[in-house]
Design a protein around this motif. Structure first.
Motif, PDB file in Angstrom:
ATOM      1  N   SER A   1       8.932  -1.301   0.577  1.00 10.07           N
ATOM      2  CA  SER A   1       9.108  -0.225   1.548  1.00 10.07           C
ATOM      3  C   SER A   1       9.462  -0.875   2.881  1.00 10.07           C
ATOM      4  O   SER A   1       8.744  -1.755   3.358  1.00 10.07           O
ATOM      5  CB  SER A   1       7.826   0.595   1.678  1.00 10.07           C
ATOM      6  OG  SER A   1       8.047   1.727   2.470  1.00 10.07           O
TER       7      SER A   1
ATOM      8  N   LEU B   1      10.815  11.772   0.920  1.00  8.53           N
ATOM      9  CA  LEU B   1      11.751  10.987   0.111  1.00  8.53           C
ATOM     10  C   LEU B   1      11.052   9.827  -0.596  1.00  8.53           C
ATOM     11  O   LEU B   1      11.516   9.362  -1.634  1.00  8.53           O
ATOM     12  CB  LEU B   1      12.873  10.429   1.005  1.00  8.53           C
ATOM     13  CG  LEU B   1      13.834  11.459   1.604  1.00  8.53           C
ATOM     14  CD1 LEU B   1      14.780  10.778   2.579  1.00  8.53           C
ATOM     15  CD2 LEU B   1      14.626  12.167   0.514  1.00  8.53           C
ATOM     16  N   THR B   2       9.955   9.347  -0.037  1.00 11.36           N
ATOM     17  CA  THR B   2       9.263   8.186  -0.611  1.00 11.36           C
ATOM     18  C   THR B   2       7.869   8.511  -1.121  1.00 11.36           C
ATOM     19  O   THR B   2       7.245   7.665  -1.758  1.00 11.36           O
ATOM     20  CB  THR B   2       9.132   7.068   0.440  1.00 11.36           C
ATOM     21  OG1 THR B   2       8.346   7.537   1.540  1.00 11.36           O
ATOM     22  CG2 THR B   2      10.489   6.622   0.949  1.00 11.36           C
ATOM     23  N   ALA B   3       7.371   9.713  -0.835  1.00 14.73           N
ATOM     24  CA  ALA B   3       5.966   9.999  -1.150  1.00 14.73           C
ATOM     25  C   ALA B   3       5.827  11.295  -1.943  1.00 14.73           C
ATOM     26  O   ALA B   3       6.562  12.258  -1.726  1.00 14.73           O
ATOM     27  CB  ALA B   3       5.156  10.110   0.133  1.00 14.73           C
TER      28      ALA B   3
ATOM     29  N   ARG C   1       7.012   6.938   6.714  1.00 18.46           N
ATOM     30  CA  ARG C   1       7.733   6.914   5.436  1.00 18.46           C
ATOM     31  C   ARG C   1       7.357   5.681   4.627  1.00 18.46           C
ATOM     32  O   ARG C   1       7.159   5.752   3.413  1.00 18.46           O
ATOM     33  CB  ARG C   1       9.241   6.948   5.700  1.00 18.46           C
ATOM     34  CG  ARG C   1      10.097   7.080   4.464  1.00 18.46           C
ATOM     35  CD  ARG C   1      11.554   7.203   4.831  1.00 18.46           C
ATOM     36  NE  ARG C   1      12.009   6.060   5.615  1.00 18.46           N
ATOM     37  CZ  ARG C   1      13.229   5.967   6.153  1.00 18.46           C
ATOM     38  NH1 ARG C   1      14.100   6.957   6.001  1.00 18.46           N
ATOM     39  NH2 ARG C   1      13.570   4.897   6.843  1.00 18.46           N
ATOM     40  N   ALA C   2       7.238   4.544   5.304  1.00 24.37           N
ATOM     41  CA  ALA C   2       6.866   3.307   4.613  1.00 24.37           C
ATOM     42  C   ALA C   2       5.417   3.340   4.145  1.00 24.37           C
ATOM     43  O   ALA C   2       5.100   2.944   3.019  1.00 24.37           O
ATOM     44  CB  ALA C   2       7.091   2.113   5.533  1.00 24.37           C
TER      45      ALA C   2
ATOM     46  N   SER D   1       4.734   5.422   0.966  1.00 23.87           N
ATOM     47  CA  SER D   1       5.348   4.976  -0.288  1.00 23.87           C
ATOM     48  C   SER D   1       4.318   4.312  -1.203  1.00 23.87           C
ATOM     49  O   SER D   1       3.338   3.737  -0.747  1.00 23.87           O
ATOM     50  CB  SER D   1       6.466   3.980   0.032  1.00 23.87           C
ATOM     51  OG  SER D   1       6.912   3.320  -1.133  1.00 23.87           O
ATOM     52  N   ASP D   2       4.582   4.366  -2.506  1.00 20.92           N
ATOM     53  CA  ASP D   2       3.732   3.686  -3.484  1.00 20.92           C
ATOM     54  C   ASP D   2       4.071   2.199  -3.602  1.00 20.92           C
ATOM     55  O   ASP D   2       3.380   1.467  -4.320  1.00 20.92           O
ATOM     56  CB  ASP D   2       3.890   4.328  -4.871  1.00 20.92           C
ATOM     57  CG  ASP D   2       3.256   5.714  -4.938  1.00 20.92           C
ATOM     58  OD1 ASP D   2       2.325   5.967  -4.152  1.00 20.92           O
ATOM     59  OD2 ASP D   2       3.711   6.522  -5.749  1.00 20.92           O
ATOM     60  N   ALA D   3       5.116   1.754  -2.939  1.00 15.23           N
ATOM     61  CA  ALA D   3       5.553   0.360  -3.062  1.00 15.23           C
ATOM     62  C   ALA D   3       4.439  -0.597  -2.632  1.00 15.23           C
ATOM     63  O   ALA D   3       3.755  -0.349  -1.628  1.00 15.23           O
ATOM     64  CB  ALA D   3       6.795   0.109  -2.213  1.00 15.23           C
TER      65      ALA D   3
ATOM     66  N   ARG E   1      13.832  -0.494  -4.970  1.00  9.05           N
ATOM     67  CA  ARG E   1      13.365   0.857  -5.309  1.00  9.05           C
ATOM     68  C   ARG E   1      11.895   0.887  -5.699  1.00  9.05           C
ATOM     69  O   ARG E   1      11.174   1.831  -5.373  1.00  9.05           O
ATOM     70  CB  ARG E   1      14.228   1.421  -6.442  1.00  9.05           C
ATOM     71  CG  ARG E   1      13.916   2.886  -6.765  1.00  9.05           C
ATOM     72  CD  ARG E   1      14.879   3.456  -7.794  1.00  9.05           C
ATOM     73  NE  ARG E   1      14.768   2.778  -9.080  1.00  9.05           N
ATOM     74  CZ  ARG E   1      15.697   2.004  -9.612  1.00  9.05           C
ATOM     75  NH1 ARG E   1      16.837   1.776  -8.953  1.00  9.05           N
ATOM     76  NH2 ARG E   1      15.520   1.434 -10.786  1.00  9.05           N
ATOM     77  N   ASN E   2      11.431  -0.158  -6.376  1.00  8.67           N
ATOM     78  CA  ASN E   2      10.090  -0.131  -6.964  1.00  8.67           C
ATOM     79  C   ASN E   2       9.040  -0.968  -6.243  1.00  8.67           C
ATOM     80  O   ASN E   2       7.846  -0.694  -6.370  1.00  8.67           O
ATOM     81  CB  ASN E   2      10.160  -0.594  -8.424  1.00  8.67           C
ATOM     82  CG  ASN E   2      10.935   0.365  -9.292  1.00  8.67           C
ATOM     83  OD1 ASN E   2      10.431   1.424  -9.657  1.00  8.67           O
ATOM     84  ND2 ASN E   2      12.172   0.019  -9.619  1.00  8.67           N
TER      85      ASN E   2
END
Length: 212
Positions: A82, A102-104, A141-142, A145-147, A78-79
């Motif tokens: 991605s 969903l991720t951003a 999506r990846a 993400s902040d991942a 989750r953290n």
């Protein structure tokens, strides 16, 4: 200090067939890695271990020097991670914009358009898009993400050569400009040529190789 690190990782299927044997090595922030190897060599298995989708038979996977099982694999996924899957793993009743959201927290439209989707396409149901378009949504999506880690399984597999080149450049930019650790499983020679580090799985072992 490496973002991710493999420490003496081995993996075997239930029937005892060893896929990875005593694999160790760092994966650093700001670099793009390409993982090569023949089909069945364990490339996707390694990606699953790095992403906390599976656990080693022996050894450990570390994130910032801590075993990813310490806070739980769900916390890691989750953290920290991605994922870009070969099968896209999009929510099929949503649009591209909704999937990316969903991720951003940022506006999804600019990154989708940068990846080649038209304005009218980003608000369609994803099932009405082609396979190549769905792959671009999964990549968007990846990237949004902040991942700190992007793990990609054959991200250019369903794309034409020009789009694949552009996607590879964006993945590389994510590492160099935005400080991500990017790990790409690929059969594509052009993707491998763009990587900062090329790793090859051979007979269960992972070794760095020159690739130009």
């Amino acid at each position: 200090m490496p973002t991710l690190e493999l420490k003496n990782v081995s993996y075997a299927y239930e029937k005892g067939k060893a896929v990875l044997q005593n694999v160790s090595g760092p994966l650093e922030t700001g670099k793009m890695y390409a993982i090569l190897g023949p089909s069945g060599s364990g490339k996707t298995t390694l990606l699953s271990l790095l992403g906390g989708l599976d656990v080693p038979t022996q050894g450990s996977v570390l994130f910032d020097s801590e075993d990813i099982t310490a806070k739980g694999l769900e916390h890691h996924r989750r953290n920290h991670i991605s994922l870009i899957f070969q099968s896209y793993n999009l929510i099929d009743y949503m649009t591209p914009v909704e999937n990316v959201r969903l991720t951003a927290k940022l506006d999804a439209a600019p990154i989708l358009e940068r990846l080649g989707l038209e304005r009218d396409e980003i608000t369609r149901n994803v099932l009405k898009l082609s396979g190549g378009q769905q792959q671009r949504v999964a990549i968007a999506r990846a990237l949004a993400s902040d991942a700190p880690v992007i793990l990609a399984d054959e991200p250019t597999g369903n794309l034409d050569a020009d789009t694949a080149e552009e996607i590879t450049a964006i993945l590389k930019e994510s590492a160099h400009a935005f400080g991500k650790c990017v790990v790409v499983v690929t059969h594509d020679r052009e993707v491998a040529k763009q990587a900062d580090v090329v790793l090859e799985i051979k007979l269960g072992h992972l070794k760095e190789r020159e690739y130009k």
